[in-house]
Write a protein that holds these residues in place. Sequence first.
Motif, short mmCIF file in Angstrom:
data_model
loop_
_atom_site.label_atom_id
_atom_site.label_comp_id
_atom_site.label_asym_id
_atom_site.label_seq_id
_atom_site.Cartn_x
_atom_site.Cartn_y
_atom_site.Cartn_z
N THR A 1 44.31 21.37 34.11
CA THR A 1 44.98 20.27 33.02
C THR A 1 44.11 19.07 32.84
O THR A 1 44.42 18.41 31.77
N GLN A 2 42.77 18.83 33.45
CA GLN A 2 42.02 17.75 33.15
C GLN A 2 42.85 16.49 33.32
O GLN A 2 42.70 15.54 32.65
N THR A 3 43.69 16.42 34.25
CA THR A 3 44.70 15.27 34.49
C THR A 3 44.70 14.87 35.94
O THR A 3 44.94 15.97 36.77
N ILE A 4 44.51 13.72 36.34
CA ILE A 4 44.48 13.34 37.56
C ILE A 4 45.38 12.23 37.97
O ILE A 4 45.60 11.24 37.16
N GLU A 5 46.35 12.38 38.96
CA GLU A 5 47.27 11.30 39.31
C GLU A 5 46.94 10.61 40.50
O GLU A 5 46.68 11.37 41.55
N LEU A 6 46.86 9.14 40.53
CA LEU A 6 46.45 8.62 41.78
C LEU A 6 47.67 7.53 42.03
O LEU A 6 47.49 6.34 41.58
N LYS A 7 48.76 8.20 42.56
CA LYS A 7 49.93 7.46 42.29
C LYS A 7 50.29 6.17 43.33
O LYS A 7 50.85 5.12 43.09
#
Length: 247
Positions: free
Chosen positions: A67-73
């Motif tokens: 997805t080429q998406t990173i989440e650092l919530k």
Amino acid sequence: MDSVAQRRRELLKEKPSFDLLAGSPSVTVKVGLDAAAQYWNLPQALLIHVSKFFRVALNPPWTESQTQTIELKEDSPAAFNLFVKWMYTWMSDINHNPPSYIPINFGAMVGLDAWALGDRLGCVLYQDYALAIICWSENDEVTTADFIRQAYVRSPAGSMLRQLAACALTWWIGKIEPEELAEDPLLPLLNEVDDLAIDMVKIDTLRKHKSRISYFMASRFDDYAFQEGVNEGLGEVINDAIADSSR
């Protein structure tokens, strides 16, 4: 060889260059929760170069590599924004050194957030930068119950962040008149925060052996007050706290 020290040496030899930007796909990084979240589009090659976390997450079989998406919530957007500036500043430095000089006071809690982010990203040089931010903060920001508690909650045993927090409390104790020590609001931390009292006992040994934390201490705390804390302020109070924790 200590893995942290080894990674520090490896990173210092591997200064990121602008060549990494050529042809690199972009990665979207979302930091924070809900309405407070912020987004960055960053070159994948640069992120992989400086961060063990991104190196793993952006390679198969992880979903993020597709997805080429990173989440650092759980991380701070302000701390990640500093991380981005830190990466690009290092990349443009002609002396190949990562940035360490802090021209303004970002604040101790921002530095703590930055250290925790660096720990998550596996970037020890950014953690060094975060410690420098803390060292440039005001005395009353470092010697607070919240800062010391958070330093212990958000970092593992033996970390430099914990050492610095223990140093700060040791220094603070050295500034207090002996007759006022029992009433000081920070003193209960010795019983409330696991390992804090034990770490404070170790501090003088760390300084004598010229540990890496000594570099930060030298720029942060005046030696006289610190030594007063080691010699006079700890005493029976710390010994009692250690005894209580072992029961």
